[in-house]
Design an enzyme around this catalytic site. Structure first.
Site, mmCIF file in Angstrom:
data_model
loop_
_atom_site.group_PDB
_atom_site.id
_atom_site.type_symbol
_atom_site.label_atom_id
_atom_site.label_comp_id
_atom_site.label_asym_id
_atom_site.label_seq_id
_atom_site.Cartn_x
_atom_site.Cartn_y
_atom_site.Cartn_z
ATOM 1 N N ASP A 83 4.403 -3.112 -26.225
ATOM 2 C CA ASP A 83 5.075 -3.429 -27.489
ATOM 3 C C ASP A 83 6.104 -2.367 -27.857
ATOM 4 O O ASP A 83 6.974 -2.613 -28.699
ATOM 5 C CB ASP A 83 4.058 -3.545 -28.623
ATOM 6 C CG ASP A 83 3.347 -4.885 -28.660
ATOM 7 O OD1 ASP A 83 3.640 -5.736 -27.799
ATOM 8 O OD2 ASP A 83 2.496 -5.081 -29.551
ATOM 9 N N GLU A 136 -11.348 -0.577 -3.380
ATOM 10 C CA GLU A 136 -10.637 0.061 -2.274
ATOM 11 C C GLU A 136 -9.420 0.807 -2.808
ATOM 12 O O GLU A 136 -9.150 0.815 -4.011
ATOM 13 C CB GLU A 136 -10.204 -0.984 -1.238
ATOM 14 C CG GLU A 136 -9.196 -1.996 -1.772
ATOM 15 C CD GLU A 136 -8.818 -3.074 -0.758
ATOM 16 O OE1 GLU A 136 -9.550 -3.210 0.248
ATOM 17 O OE2 GLU A 136 -7.808 -3.776 -0.971
ATOM 18 N N ARG A 155 4.638 -8.449 -0.238
ATOM 19 C CA ARG A 155 4.275 -7.429 -1.213
ATOM 20 C C ARG A 155 5.387 -6.378 -1.247
ATOM 21 O O ARG A 155 5.872 -5.949 -0.197
ATOM 22 C CB ARG A 155 2.927 -6.804 -0.864
ATOM 23 C CG ARG A 155 1.772 -7.795 -1.040
ATOM 24 C CD ARG A 155 0.439 -7.198 -0.649
ATOM 25 N NE ARG A 155 0.321 -7.021 0.799
ATOM 26 C CZ ARG A 155 -0.759 -6.518 1.397
ATOM 27 N NH1 ARG A 155 -1.791 -6.129 0.675
ATOM 28 N NH2 ARG A 155 -0.808 -6.406 2.712
ATOM 29 N N HIS A 206 14.704 4.323 -39.047
ATOM 30 C CA HIS A 206 13.379 4.014 -39.592
ATOM 31 C C HIS A 206 13.290 4.470 -41.048
ATOM 32 O O HIS A 206 13.892 5.465 -41.456
ATOM 33 C CB HIS A 206 12.264 4.638 -38.761
ATOM 34 C CG HIS A 206 12.172 6.139 -38.852
ATOM 35 N ND1 HIS A 206 11.500 6.778 -39.865
ATOM 36 C CD2 HIS A 206 12.645 7.112 -38.041
ATOM 37 C CE1 HIS A 206 11.552 8.087 -39.682
ATOM 38 N NE2 HIS A 206 12.255 8.312 -38.585
ATOM 39 N N HIS A 243 7.349 -3.575 -31.675
ATOM 40 C CA HIS A 243 7.426 -4.847 -32.394
ATOM 41 C C HIS A 243 6.017 -5.298 -32.739
ATOM 42 O O HIS A 243 5.070 -5.127 -31.972
ATOM 43 C CB HIS A 243 8.170 -5.910 -31.581
ATOM 44 C CG HIS A 243 7.574 -6.220 -30.238
ATOM 45 N ND1 HIS A 243 6.545 -7.110 -30.073
ATOM 46 C CD2 HIS A 243 7.879 -5.768 -28.992
ATOM 47 C CE1 HIS A 243 6.238 -7.205 -28.789
ATOM 48 N NE2 HIS A 243 7.018 -6.394 -28.111
ATOM 49 N N TRP A 244 5.892 -5.846 -33.926
ATOM 50 C CA TRP A 244 4.623 -6.391 -34.411
ATOM 51 C C TRP A 244 4.933 -7.699 -35.109
ATOM 52 O O TRP A 244 5.633 -7.717 -36.114
ATOM 53 C CB TRP A 244 3.932 -5.419 -35.363
ATOM 54 C CG TRP A 244 2.667 -5.984 -35.949
ATOM 55 C CD1 TRP A 244 2.509 -6.508 -37.197
ATOM 56 C CD2 TRP A 244 1.397 -6.106 -35.303
ATOM 57 N NE1 TRP A 244 1.229 -6.948 -37.382
ATOM 58 C CE2 TRP A 244 0.510 -6.711 -36.228
ATOM 59 C CE3 TRP A 244 0.925 -5.760 -34.040
ATOM 60 C CZ2 TRP A 244 -0.814 -6.985 -35.915
ATOM 61 C CZ3 TRP A 244 -0.403 -6.022 -33.741
ATOM 62 C CH2 TRP A 244 -1.250 -6.622 -34.678
ATOM 63 N N ASN A 267 -17.692 -6.031 0.132
ATOM 64 C CA ASN A 267 -16.732 -5.762 1.194
ATOM 65 C C ASN A 267 -16.470 -4.271 1.337
ATOM 66 O O ASN A 267 -16.312 -3.751 2.440
ATOM 67 C CB ASN A 267 -15.413 -6.492 0.918
ATOM 68 C CG ASN A 267 -15.588 -7.980 0.995
ATOM 69 O OD1 ASN A 267 -16.023 -8.615 0.039
ATOM 70 N ND2 ASN A 267 -15.271 -8.568 2.152
ATOM 71 N N HIS A 269 -3.232 -1.265 -5.016
ATOM 72 C CA HIS A 269 -3.161 -0.224 -3.993
ATOM 73 C C HIS A 269 -2.064 0.788 -4.327
ATOM 74 O O HIS A 269 -1.043 0.891 -3.655
ATOM 75 C CB HIS A 269 -2.950 -0.789 -2.604
ATOM 76 C CG HIS A 269 -3.434 0.182 -1.555
ATOM 77 N ND1 HIS A 269 -4.439 -0.103 -0.673
ATOM 78 C CD2 HIS A 269 -3.084 1.462 -1.309
ATOM 79 C CE1 HIS A 269 -4.673 0.955 0.091
ATOM 80 N NE2 HIS A 269 -3.852 1.928 -0.295
ATOM 81 N N ASP A 284 16.456 10.277 -39.242
ATOM 82 C CA ASP A 284 15.792 8.976 -39.182
ATOM 83 C C ASP A 284 16.419 8.052 -38.146
ATOM 84 O O ASP A 284 15.761 7.143 -37.635
ATOM 85 C CB ASP A 284 15.866 8.282 -40.549
ATOM 86 C CG ASP A 284 15.018 8.947 -41.613
ATOM 87 O OD1 ASP A 284 14.178 9.786 -41.243
ATOM 88 O OD2 ASP A 284 15.198 8.625 -42.805
ATOM 89 N N ASP A 328 0.829 -1.212 0.000
ATOM 90 C CA ASP A 328 0.000 0.000 0.000
ATOM 91 C C ASP A 328 0.865 1.265 0.000
ATOM 92 O O ASP A 328 0.670 2.168 0.833
ATOM 93 C CB ASP A 328 -0.928 0.020 1.225
ATOM 94 C CG ASP A 328 -1.639 -1.303 1.463
ATOM 95 O OD1 ASP A 328 -2.013 -1.944 0.473
ATOM 96 O OD2 ASP A 328 -1.817 -1.672 2.638
#
Length: 476
Positions: A375, A219, A317, A452, A359-360, A181, A283, A470, A42
């Site tokens: 991705d 909660e 946790r 690219h 990525h594909w 609850n 939380h 690029d 928490d």
């Protein structure tokens, strides 16, 4: 002439006012190493104007409130921890000390927390501590008592925020006549930070399948204010691997005390991811990065699924953090709980800034509006081939790396071989088109860069201004 100047001036002002406002998603990379704290659930991190982050969380013994401070989020991992308050020996506030949050309100520090009674440990209610000390870690604290709500029932997870000059309290409570609850509520704060005034509004009841696994729970509300909207996350279901985050959204200009102002997302916005080894994230709270440019989500989870006995008795946790990204419409995209270790970054194109490397079907591409977010997230890790290089590991496919083959960039699983290590290792350089960005030069094909072209990402030589642009990426 005057009329022409007036028209020109109006056009300039209109242009300035309509320029796109940079979103949090366009901010620089923030990198942390998870987890921030073991056995701390928490978690709540508050960045104060004194240059410090303040961190508090539930301890597994449920018997005290602790506080740390550091000038960086990562620094909280090793900061000394101080006990600022201990449970009573009997009566009220003597059991189940849960979910503390620290806030700075009207020049004083306040800690909200939940507690049970020694003679009824499940009679949990919300309480407040106050400190007027400049440093809340070393200062003294005064008990301001219980937060009174319309029902004397199970209540916890108080938090607070300000919108349009009005301070609100949000919390979780079990309402008579509703077989859950806990539900999430909101009310205006009264004359001080431990009272509420006026109407109390029920914002959400757990009814969906992912909100009712194990228990019917809503909660741990937390608020993120961005892009003219209020995003309220909450935790749902049992505190095991089913635990997850839901979200409500309201316009910042709306009447927040009107339940109709809020829209519930139909699916969880953050949930267990077995691939990255993260279970039951929830939380959460929100803070901001050291440069103030990025929103950071703080949450807990476990690094294993199976729990022996009651999850509330499992101490493991851990507190974790990761950057919040935003979709084109301004809605937060929390992605997935990333793997332990360094948090990932995104590679945004320098010359087409709405597009990211993703990525594909394992091919590296350049696209806008990437979904799922993960991705387009990569961990920058020490190069598999060493020699001062880096490798880019997929966030949602751990063990898969960006590598070149046949001059194309792919995300492939490491086979441990020398060829793969070399193909997946790059020298990270100052951006060829901007020194504030980055370019990645192949280790085994020097002079060729990740670049690219026509929506795909390849390994190419760079010889002109277009190529330099690029091959330049902003890490965020």
């Amino acid at each position: 002439m005057k009329s022409r100047l007036a028209v020109l001036l109006l056009a300039v002002v209109t242009c300035v006012l309509t320029l796109p406002v940079p979103q949090a998603s366009a901010s620089s990379a923030v990198r942390y190493t998870n987890p921030i704290a073991e056995k701390r659930a928490d978690p709540h991190i508050f960045k104060h104007t004194d240059g410090f982050y303040y961190f508090t969380a539930t301890v597994p013994e449920y018997d005290r409130i602790v506080l740390r401070r550091a000038t960086t989020i990562q620094g909280l991992a090793t900061a000394p921890e101080t006990v600022i308050w201990r449970k009573h020996s009997s009566g009220e506030m003597a059991a189940h000390i849960w979910a503390p949050e620290i806030h700075f309100i009207n020049g004083k520090w306040y800690v909200y927390f939940a507690a049970g009674r020694s003679d009824d440990i499940w009679r949990i209610r919300m309480y407040v501590l106050e400190s007027s000390s400049a440093n809340p870690v070393t200062g003294s604290w005064t008990e301001r008592g219980r937060i009174t709500t319309p029902w004397d029932t199970f209540s916890l997870d108080a938090s607070t925020f300000v919108n349009n000059g009005v301070r609100y309290l949000i919390w979780a409570q079990q309402e008579p006549g509703i077989s859950t609850n806990s539900n999430v509520y909101i009310a205006r704060m009264g004359a001080n930070p431990w009272t509420i005034t006026g109407a109390t509004t029920r914002l959400t009841v757990p009814t969906l399948s992912w909100e009712t696994r194990g228990y019917k729970v809503a909660e741990g509300p937390a608020v993120l204010q961005r892009n003219g909207k209020i995003f309220l996350t909450y935790s749902a279901s049992a505190t095991d691997a089913n635990y997850c985050l839901g979200m409500l959204t309201a316009p910042a200009s709306a009447n927040l005390l009107n339940a109709a102002s809020w829209t519930k997302s139909p699916n969880p916005v953050f949930a267990t991811n077995a691939t990255t080894g993260q279970y039951g994230p929830g939380h959460n709270s929100f803070t901001v990065s050291e440069d103030g440019q990025s929103d950071v989500m703080v949450y807990h989870d476990r690094n294993y699924r199976d729990i022996s006995g009651d999850p509330l008795n499992d101490p493991n946790r851990r507190t974790r953090v990761q950057k919040v990204y935003y979709q084109a419409d301004g809605t937060p995209d929390f992605g997935i709980p990333v793997a332990d270790g360094p948090t990932p970054v995104r590679l945004r194109s320098y010359n087409t800034p709405d597009r990211f490397v993703r990525h594909w079907e394992y091919r590296a591409k350049l696209e806008a509006a990437v979904s799922p977010l993960a991705d387009s997230q990569f961990k920058v890790v020490p190069g598999l081939a060493g020699s001062g290089t880096v490798s880019l590991e997929s966030a949602n496919f751990p063990g898969y790396y960006l590598r070149h083959r046949d001059m194309e960039l792919w995300v492939d699983r490491s086979d441990g071989g020398t060829q793969f290590r070399n193909d997946a290792s790059f020298t990270q350089r100052a951006g060829l088109a901007s020194s504030s960005a980055a370019s990645f030069e192949s280790l085994n094909l020097p002079g060729r860069y990740v670049r690219h072209s026509n929506g795909l990402v390849n390994l190419q030589a760079v010889s002109d201004a277009q190529g330099r642009a690029d091959a330049t990426f902003v890490l965020e």
